[in-house]
Design an enzyme around this catalytic site. Structure first.
Site, PDB file in Angstrom:
ATOM      1  N   GLU A 194       0.804  -1.275  -0.003  1.00  0.00           N
ATOM      2  CA  GLU A 194       0.221  -0.181  -0.034  1.00  0.00           C
ATOM      3  C   GLU A 194       0.874   1.166   0.087  1.00  0.00           C
ATOM      4  OE1 GLU A 194      -2.966  -0.388   3.448  1.00  0.00           O
ATOM      5  OE2 GLU A 194      -4.103  -1.615   1.781  1.00  0.00           O
ATOM      6  N   GLU A 388      -5.442  -8.033  -1.323  1.00  0.00           N
ATOM      7  CA  GLU A 388      -6.245  -8.050  -0.018  1.00  0.00           C
ATOM      8  C   GLU A 388      -7.754  -7.659  -0.232  1.00  0.00           C
ATOM      9  OE1 GLU A 388      -4.810  -5.488   2.997  1.00  0.00           O
ATOM     10  OE2 GLU A 388      -2.633  -5.895   2.445  1.00  0.00           O
TER      11      GLU A 388
HETATM   12  C1  BG6 Z   1      -4.680  -3.106   4.722  1.00  0.00           C
HETATM   13  C2  BG6 Z   1      -3.268  -3.418   5.150  1.00  0.00           C
HETATM   14  O1  BG6 Z   1      -4.618  -1.798   4.564  1.00  0.00           O
HETATM   15  O2  BG6 Z   1      -5.769  -3.475   5.364  1.00  0.00           O
HETATM   16  C3  BG6 Z   1      -3.322  -4.750   6.166  1.00  0.00           C
HETATM   17  O3  BG6 Z   1      -2.284  -3.831   4.346  1.00  0.00           O
HETATM   18  C4  BG6 Z   1      -4.675  -4.442   6.991  1.00  0.00           C
HETATM   19  O4  BG6 Z   1      -2.104  -4.570   6.853  1.00  0.00           O
HETATM   20  C5  BG6 Z   1      -5.917  -4.637   6.394  1.00  0.00           C
HETATM   21  O5  BG6 Z   1      -4.441  -5.407   8.187  1.00  0.00           O
HETATM   22  C6  BG6 Z   1      -7.124  -4.531   7.150  1.00  0.00           C
HETATM   23  O6  BG6 Z   1      -6.913  -3.381   8.004  1.00  0.00           O
HETATM   24  P1  BG6 Z   1      -7.020  -3.471   9.397  1.00  0.00           P
HETATM   25  O7  BG6 Z   1      -6.821  -2.195  10.037  1.00  0.00           O
HETATM   26  O8  BG6 Z   1      -8.661  -3.885   9.627  1.00  0.00           O
HETATM   27  O9  BG6 Z   1      -6.223  -4.661  10.080  1.00  0.00           O
END
Ligand code: BG6
Length: 490
Positions: A194, A388
């Site tokens: 990111e 993701e």
């Molecule tokens: C992304 C990141 O932004 O979102 C991850 O690359 C992160 O590291 C994921 O865990 C989900 O976000 P969160 O804050 O719910 O863990």
């Protein structure tokens, strides 16, 4: 003639994603140093808003306190879910689901504990050898992010983070070391997770404490420029070792839509979306896009560059584009006149009345994923990878030990359906790794109870629990999805 594709490609890479700083633990084992992730605390007495505030704005005081060996605060990312000792069991579970790929990251601090050493830490390198061997034994391809929100703390405190050009050399040394070591085991690399999120959390992205920088925009863009150069240099090193380049960039892509058809909303949406696309524009094309000049001028930012930067960036663009997609957001030119901002500060967007939201206020928009894939493919014509995607939710373990996470299945199913639609649209997408295939510490809130996994981990927000792993209902569902190559989604 171009053929209509009605199915996921045969060799589509199905799997899951995690990050070292959120799962590994073992922060004082194997010679590991502290990273910028290790200073985030979880304090249940803190007002909820503060949990994410520290993510967006780390303070100097908190960093100092975290470096004190006598600090009594709870630092969840130092413990993760103890993947460091459970990796064999966890990888066996991923294999049971049929993973073809596992997206993971290296802890830079396991290999260069402070970041500026000239010799790597053999114990750290050996740990990842064991992890990769275990994955390959199960037929799972590792896809590795070199840096996922965990630069060495020392590089942040001593050098001032990525604003300092010296950090490029330390990163390239790290990249070269791991490329050489793992070149027969790892085919796919992502240089930065990111990379566009420096805008929202400069501490975790570039090791910068905002209060130390009166002109924070200058620091953010300078840090980003150094990351662009470092990424291109690392890509060059890999290309020289393995001519088939498989190095990608990775952005957080939150689809933005105009709140209304008011031309001001439309123009603002274009500008806001460019705040993310700027990063892929640079890394996919190898140069700064035309709108950069005006954007930097309006922010009063003057980049310090070296004459060789342009060439290295131009000659080493990324080979594929990966991105995270969790939600979309609406953009208004007059947000103050509307009720409620989306509960995530990533874009400062406003609520879209057509969409539901998660318990953390993230607006759920599966069709937006199809749009995002189309937008990115139209713009770059490079292979895409959904690195993701997932639903953070509180899971309840029933008395009989089962976890019925139908809400997660519903979220994932609807998103996977939209990837298939995009494939039918002609988009070249070669893999999908849902986020947090196993429960772990949340990046933004440092909670354990914000769970994304197919595998439940018995641990609470304060680090209590047996760390036992349990299969959720979604575990069995995803296994069927993979076995049917995305055909069976019910
Ligand atoms: C992304 C990141 O932004 O979102 C991850 O690359 C992160 O590291 C994921 O865990 C989900 O976000 P969160 O804050 O719910 O863990």
């Amino acid at each position: 003639m171009i053929q209509l594709k009605t199915k996921f490609p045969e060799n589509f890479l199905w799997g899951g994603a995690t990050a070292a700083n959120q799962i590994e633990g073992g922060s004082d084992e194997g010679g590991k140093g502290l990273s910028v992730a290790d200073v985030y605390i979880f304090d249940e007495n803190m007002p909820k808003e503060r949990w994410t505030d520290q993510w967006h704005m780390m303070t100097h005081k908190q960093v100092e306190e975290a470096m004190d060996p006598n600090s009594t605060k709870h630092y969840p990312k130092r413990h993760g879910i103890d993947f460091y000792h459970h990796y064999k069991e966890d990888i066996a579970l991923f294999a049971e689901m049929g993973f073809k790929v596992y997206r993971m990251s290296l802890a830079w601090t396991r290999i260069f504990p402070n970041g500026d050493e000239s010799i790597p830490n053999e114990e750290g390198l050996a740990f990842y050898d064991r992890v990769f061997d275990e994955l390959l034994k199960h037929g799972i391809e590792p896809l590795v992010s070199l840096s996922h929100y965990e630069m060495p703390l020392h590089l942040a405190t001593k050098y001032g983070g990525w604003v300092n050009r010296k950090v490029i050399d330390y990163y390239v040394r790290f990249a070269t070391t791991v490329f050489k070591r793992y070149k027969e085991k790892v085919k796919y690399w992502i240089t930065f997770n990111e990379i566009n999120c420096v805008k929202h959390h400069p501490w975790t992205s570039i090791g910068v404490v905002e209060e130390n920088h009166p002109h924070i925009e200058q620091a953010k863009f300078q840090g980003a420029h150094h990351q662009f150069v470092a990424s291109a240099m690392a890509t060059k090193v890999w290309k020289e070792m393995k001519p088939k380049v498989n190095v990608g960039t990775m952005i957080s892509y939150q689809l933005l839509v105009p709140y209304s058809c008011n031309p001001d909303d439309i123009q603002k949406t274009v500008e806001k979306q460019r705040e993310s696309l700027f990063f892929t524009d640079v890394q996919a094309r190898g140069n700064y896009p035309a709108y950069t000049a005006r954007m930097l001028e309006e922010k009063n930012v003057v980049l310090e560059t070296q004459p060789e930067d342009e060439q290295i960036m131009r000659e080493n663009p990324v080979d594929f584009i990966s991105f995270s997609y969790y939600m979309s957001s609406a953009v208004s030119s007059q947000p103050e006149k509307l009720e409620g901002a989306v509960g995530n500060l990533i874009t400062g967007g406003v609520e879209n009345p057509y969409l539901p939201k998660s318990d953390w206020g993230w607006q759920i928009d599966p069709k937006g994923l199809r749009t995002a894939l189309n937008q990115l493919y139209d713009r770059y014509q490079k292979p895409l990878f959904v690195a993701e995607n997932g639903l953070g939710a509180v899971d309840i373990v029933k008395e009989d030990g089962t976890i019925e996470d139908d809400y997660r299945i519903d979220y994932l199913r609807k998103h996977i359906e939209q990837i298939k639609e995009a494939i039918m649209d002609g988009v070249d997408v070669f893999g999908y790794t849902s986020w947090g295939c196993i429960d772990m510490i949340s990046a933004s809130t440092s909670q354990m109870s914000k769970r994304y996994g197919y595998i439940y981990v018995d641990q609470d927000d304060l680090g209590n629990g047996t760390l036992e792993r349990k299969k959720k209902k979604s575990f069995h569902w995803y296994k069927k999805v993979i076995a049917s190559n995305g055909e069976q989604l019910d």
